[in-house]
Design an enzyme around this catalytic site. Sequence first.
Site, mmCIF file in Angstrom:
data_model
loop_
_atom_site.group_PDB
_atom_site.id
_atom_site.type_symbol
_atom_site.label_atom_id
_atom_site.label_comp_id
_atom_site.label_asym_id
_atom_site.label_seq_id
_atom_site.Cartn_x
_atom_site.Cartn_y
_atom_site.Cartn_z
ATOM 1 N N PRO A 2 0.822 -1.214 0.000
ATOM 2 C CA PRO A 2 0.000 0.000 0.000
ATOM 3 C C PRO A 2 0.855 1.263 0.000
ATOM 4 O O PRO A 2 1.889 1.327 0.657
ATOM 5 C CB PRO A 2 -0.795 -0.129 1.304
ATOM 6 N N GLU A 3 0.415 2.256 -0.769
ATOM 7 C CA GLU A 3 1.134 3.521 -0.811
ATOM 8 C C GLU A 3 0.503 4.517 0.155
ATOM 9 O O GLU A 3 -0.530 4.257 0.771
ATOM 10 C CB GLU A 3 1.157 4.051 -2.243
ATOM 11 N N HIS A 104 -5.862 -15.998 9.520
ATOM 12 C CA HIS A 104 -4.818 -14.987 9.391
ATOM 13 C C HIS A 104 -5.075 -13.763 10.284
ATOM 14 O O HIS A 104 -4.394 -12.752 10.139
ATOM 15 C CB HIS A 104 -4.688 -14.541 7.939
ATOM 16 N N ARG A 126 0.570 -13.013 4.722
ATOM 17 C CA ARG A 126 1.998 -13.197 4.442
ATOM 18 C C ARG A 126 2.888 -12.776 5.616
ATOM 19 O O ARG A 126 4.086 -13.045 5.619
ATOM 20 C CB ARG A 126 2.384 -12.410 3.185
ATOM 21 N N LYS A 169 23.748 15.058 -8.307
ATOM 22 C CA LYS A 169 23.397 13.649 -8.266
ATOM 23 C C LYS A 169 23.181 13.095 -9.681
ATOM 24 O O LYS A 169 22.381 13.626 -10.453
ATOM 25 C CB LYS A 169 22.113 13.435 -7.449
#
Length: 296
Positions: A2-3, A104, A126, A169
Amino acid sequence: MPELPEVETVKRGLAPAMEGALIARLELRRKDLRFPFPDALADRVSGRTIIGLGRRAKYLLVDLDDGNTLISHLGMSGSFRIEENSVSATPGEFHHARSKDEKHDHVVFHLQGPDGARRVIYNDPRRFGFMDMVGRADLAAHPFFRDLGPEPTGNELGAAYLAERFRDKAQPLKSALLDQKNIAGLGNIYVCEALWRAHLSPLRAAGTLVTPGGRPKHELDLLVASIRDVIADAIAAGGSSLRDHIQADGSLGYFQHSFSVYDREGEACGTPGCGGTVARVVQAGRSTFYCAACQK
């Protein structure tokens, strides 16, 4: 994974159920997730009142009335589920379907609020998620947070700040934006979208957005504005993923239908008059979507 907008949506979805509630009992159904739980976590949390929920980067923060903060990261498959009066709601739905299989269910908050009892359940097939506990005053110095850059929605993020980070950079621009030391919480989807909005190539060296004297070029101003806008749009839509993102109240966020380049390989670029095609390349093991014709 998830962001930031999805994690923000989960936080907002959990807040009505958790803020102000007493944790009557914290039930841990195993000894660990990705990492072991802190010593005596259940005893330390049980009996405490939740005074607020927050977020830093992709971490959920649960502030308790004793000055401690419970830190939670969803990992790849973690999710929270609210159960009250036999009704279940999952705040946030992501690219990979979130499990409701009870085998779970690893952590259960048994809560007591002014309007009755409820359970908030952490499910993680997971087990890549994790939880930790730290004093609120020590949060910034915690290993999870001490090296994080500013939030993409905060006042600290500006073109002058990024000019300092990007100066000289040679690192590709996309990689520099995904570096959590530069900006906290930006992930693959929204970096691709922000770069498209700013018409900047993900392959371009980050240092080319900075003058020899160290000042930000106009392109860097556009990039900062694009980052802010794409995150704000996604949060306003209720978070997004590659499919409909369902909020705690059941309404849908449709920002994902507005993705301009992400997962649109081979489609026409949406920039007016461009005529280019969205391409996919792999950078540091991650798919990058962009238009070579208008992103320079």
